[in-house]
Design a protein around this motif. Structure first.
Motif, PDB file in Angstrom:
ATOM      1  N   ILE A  73       0.697  -1.300   0.144  1.00 41.04           N
ATOM      2  CA  ILE A  73      -0.122   0.000   0.191  1.00 41.04           C
ATOM      3  C   ILE A  73       1.002   1.186   0.039  1.00 41.04           C
ATOM      4  N   HIS A  74       1.876   1.321   0.930  1.00 42.05           N
ATOM      5  CA  HIS A  74       2.945   2.222   0.846  1.00 42.05           C
ATOM      6  C   HIS A  74       3.333   2.601  -0.535  1.00 42.05           C
ATOM      7  N   ASN A  75       4.022   1.431  -1.245  1.00 37.60           N
ATOM      8  CA  ASN A  75       4.438   1.592  -2.584  1.00 37.60           C
ATOM      9  C   ASN A  75       3.458   2.265  -3.664  1.00 37.60           C
ATOM     10  N   VAL A  76       2.338   1.699  -3.345  1.00 34.03           N
ATOM     11  CA  VAL A  76       1.232   2.294  -4.302  1.00 34.03           C
ATOM     12  C   VAL A  76       0.905   3.935  -4.166  1.00 34.03           C
ATOM     13  N   LEU A  77       0.683   4.148  -3.209  1.00 35.86           N
ATOM     14  CA  LEU A  77       0.506   5.602  -2.527  1.00 35.86           C
ATOM     15  C   LEU A  77       1.638   6.436  -3.046  1.00 35.86           C
ATOM     16  N   GLN A  78       2.803   5.908  -2.873  1.00 40.66           N
ATOM     17  CA  GLN A  78       4.110   6.931  -3.454  1.00 40.66           C
ATOM     18  C   GLN A  78       3.913   6.996  -4.840  1.00 40.66           C
ATOM     19  N   LEU A  79       3.517   6.068  -5.384  1.00 34.24           N
ATOM     20  CA  LEU A  79       3.489   6.137  -7.141  1.00 34.24           C
ATOM     21  C   LEU A  79       2.483   7.328  -7.383  1.00 34.24           C
ATOM     22  N   LEU A  80       1.498   7.468  -6.600  1.00 32.63           N
ATOM     23  CA  LEU A  80       0.176   8.268  -6.770  1.00 32.63           C
ATOM     24  C   LEU A  80       0.892   9.891  -6.084  1.00 32.63           C
ATOM     25  N   ILE A 108       1.944  10.518  -2.985  1.00 31.01           N
ATOM     26  CA  ILE A 108       1.218  10.842  -1.696  1.00 31.01           C
ATOM     27  C   ILE A 108       2.640  10.415  -0.867  1.00 31.01           C
ATOM     28  N   HIS A 109       2.981  11.532   0.161  1.00 30.50           N
ATOM     29  CA  HIS A 109       4.148  11.200   0.930  1.00 30.50           C
ATOM     30  C   HIS A 109       3.890  10.376   2.024  1.00 30.50           C
ATOM     31  N   ILE A 110       4.350   9.003   2.185  1.00 32.71           N
ATOM     32  CA  ILE A 110       3.677   8.280   3.474  1.00 32.71           C
ATOM     33  C   ILE A 110       4.871   8.057   4.557  1.00 32.71           C
ATOM     34  N   MET A 111       4.022   8.276   5.633  1.00 34.71           N
ATOM     35  CA  MET A 111       4.894   8.072   7.056  1.00 34.71           C
ATOM     36  C   MET A 111       4.191   7.098   7.672  1.00 34.71           C
ATOM     37  N   PHE A 112       5.176   6.179   8.521  1.00 34.88           N
ATOM     38  CA  PHE A 112       4.730   5.237   9.381  1.00 34.88           C
ATOM     39  C   PHE A 112       4.892   5.469  10.766  1.00 34.88           C
ATOM     40  N   THR A 113       4.238   5.283  11.725  1.00 36.07           N
ATOM     41  CA  THR A 113       4.431   5.784  13.046  1.00 36.07           C
ATOM     42  C   THR A 113       3.880   4.608  13.929  1.00 36.07           C
ATOM     43  N   GLY A 114       4.266   4.528  15.156  1.00 35.53           N
ATOM     44  CA  GLY A 114       3.768   3.628  16.186  1.00 35.53           C
ATOM     45  C   GLY A 114       4.138   2.070  15.886  1.00 35.53           C
ATOM     46  N   ILE A 115       5.234   1.913  15.207  1.00 34.53           N
ATOM     47  CA  ILE A 115       5.653   0.420  14.978  1.00 34.53           C
ATOM     48  C   ILE A 115       6.555  -0.267  16.134  1.00 34.53           C
ATOM     49  N   ARG A 116       5.718  -1.122  16.874  1.00 33.98           N
ATOM     50  CA  ARG A 116       6.241  -1.750  18.133  1.00 33.98           C
ATOM     51  C   ARG A 116       7.170  -2.773  17.563  1.00 33.98           C
ATOM     52  N   PRO A 117       7.697  -3.452  18.603  1.00 38.39           N
ATOM     53  CA  PRO A 117       8.907  -4.344  18.355  1.00 38.39           C
ATOM     54  C   PRO A 117       8.141  -5.773  17.674  1.00 38.39           C
ATOM     55  N   ASN A 118       6.942  -6.195  18.049  1.00 37.87           N
ATOM     56  CA  ASN A 118       6.359  -7.294  17.419  1.00 37.87           C
ATOM     57  C   ASN A 118       6.142  -6.945  16.022  1.00 37.87           C
ATOM     58  N   LEU A 119       5.594  -5.858  15.673  1.00 33.44           N
ATOM     59  CA  LEU A 119       5.547  -5.612  14.086  1.00 33.44           C
ATOM     60  C   LEU A 119       6.876  -5.457  13.497  1.00 33.44           C
ATOM     61  N   SER A 120       7.758  -4.944  14.177  1.00 38.05           N
ATOM     62  CA  SER A 120       9.294  -4.937  13.440  1.00 38.05           C
ATOM     63  C   SER A 120       9.782  -6.120  13.020  1.00 38.05           C
ATOM     64  N   MET A 121       9.424  -7.184  13.939  1.00 40.78           N
ATOM     65  CA  MET A 121       9.776  -8.736  13.819  1.00 40.78           C
ATOM     66  C   MET A 121       9.006  -9.055  12.418  1.00 40.78           C
ATOM     67  N   ALA A 122       7.766  -8.815  12.382  1.00 41.90           N
ATOM     68  CA  ALA A 122       7.020  -9.223  11.154  1.00 41.90           C
ATOM     69  C   ALA A 122       7.481  -8.710  10.038  1.00 41.90           C
ATOM     70  N   VAL A 123       7.937  -7.414  10.015  1.00 44.58           N
ATOM     71  CA  VAL A 123       8.361  -6.624   8.769  1.00 44.58           C
ATOM     72  C   VAL A 123       9.762  -7.383   8.480  1.00 44.58           C
ATOM     73  N   VAL A 124      10.566  -7.559   9.370  1.00 45.69           N
ATOM     74  CA  VAL A 124      11.727  -8.405   9.075  1.00 45.69           C
ATOM     75  C   VAL A 124      11.455  -9.761   8.429  1.00 45.69           C
TER      76      VAL A 124
END
Length: 271
Positions: free
Chosen positions: A223-230, A232-248
């Protein structure tokens, strides 16, 4: 067959009386509160069933079942609307089935039907009662599934709103459990509306997320990449450790994203 048809005529002519008597007996086995509306609905349903039963006396099992299936689907939806649990409907079935057979058998013998004819009626009742129960369960489950889908749709809409906070800036707060259904809602319903909102900067806030898996994380960063192509500047906030692990685990490269600890920090960075 003539004797069976005579019994059938008696059953139709006295249907409401017979059904009311059986329902009064059945209520002794009921473990939940029964309203007058439910009793009247039950009488109506059972009179209809008794009529279908009599109409089937001259038909084969297959023909009789085909007619009953249509009726049972409608009945299942009505039962689902009245009762909250499937077990509430199924639990008294065995006792009510036996009571139904005993009453019809008694009436058949009072009309001096032969043992063979009583067995024919008995078998037909047993067959149609089972068909009715099976189809009623199918209809009940379909009705409940539709209700759950509608509720899930409402939850999705409430849990992913676009919130304008300043001119050109909006927040997309993600709340609760992010699963495949929620991601599909974001992709198909939320994402297409963003370009029409006159937004230059969108803050996607993860602080309200309980759990997320690597596959869903991949979709969100798509979703981030699609909106950037449109544009729109995207920022992520509130990423906690469990989400960081899922991203990795999803193999997503964090270095190209603008991430902040809170929505406030993201807004201040724009200033």
């Amino acid at each position: 067959m003539d004797d069976i048809l005579k019994v059938g005529k008696y059953l139709v002519d006295h249907a409401e009386e017979i059904v009311t008597e059986m329902i009064d007996s059945a209520l002794e086995n009921v473990e939940f509160e029964v309203t007058d509306e439910m009793i009247q609905q039950s009488i109506k349903i059972n009179v209809e069933f008794l009529t279908l039963l009599v109409d089937s006396f001259e038909d084969s099992n297959e023909v009789a079942a085909a007619e009953l299936v249509k009726w049972s689907k409608k009945n299942g939806e009505q039962q689902a609307a009245m009762l909250s649990q499937l077990s509430t409907m199924i639990k008294p079935y065995a006792k009510n089935r036996l009571m139904y057979l005993e009453n019809i058998n008694r009436i058949s013998m009072e009309h001096d039907l032969s043992t063979e004819d009583v067995l024919k009626i008995n078998n037909r009742i047993s067959y149609l009662l089972d068909v009715s129960m099976i189809e009623t369960i199918f209809a009940y489950e379909a009705y409940r599934d539709d209700q759950l889908k509608d509720r899930q749709k409402e939850i999705n809409e409430l849990s992913a709103p676009i919130v304008p906070i300043q001119h050109g800036i909006a927040v997309l707060p993600l709340i609760g459990v992010i699963d495949y259904s929620r991601v599909q809602h974001l992709l198909n319903n939320v994402l297409p509306t963003i370009p029409t909102l006159d937004i230059d900067h969108l803050i996607i806030d993860f602080s309200g997320i309980l759990t997320i898996d690597s596959e869903v994380a991949q979709h969100i960063f798509t979703i981030h990449n699609v909106l950037q192509l449109l544009g729109i500047h995207i920022m992520f906030t509130g990423i906690r450790p469990n989400l960081s692990m899922a991203v990795v685990q999803a193999g997503i490269d964090f270095t190209s994203f603008n991430t902040y600890g809170s929505v406030k920090q993201a807004i201040e960075s724009l200033r």
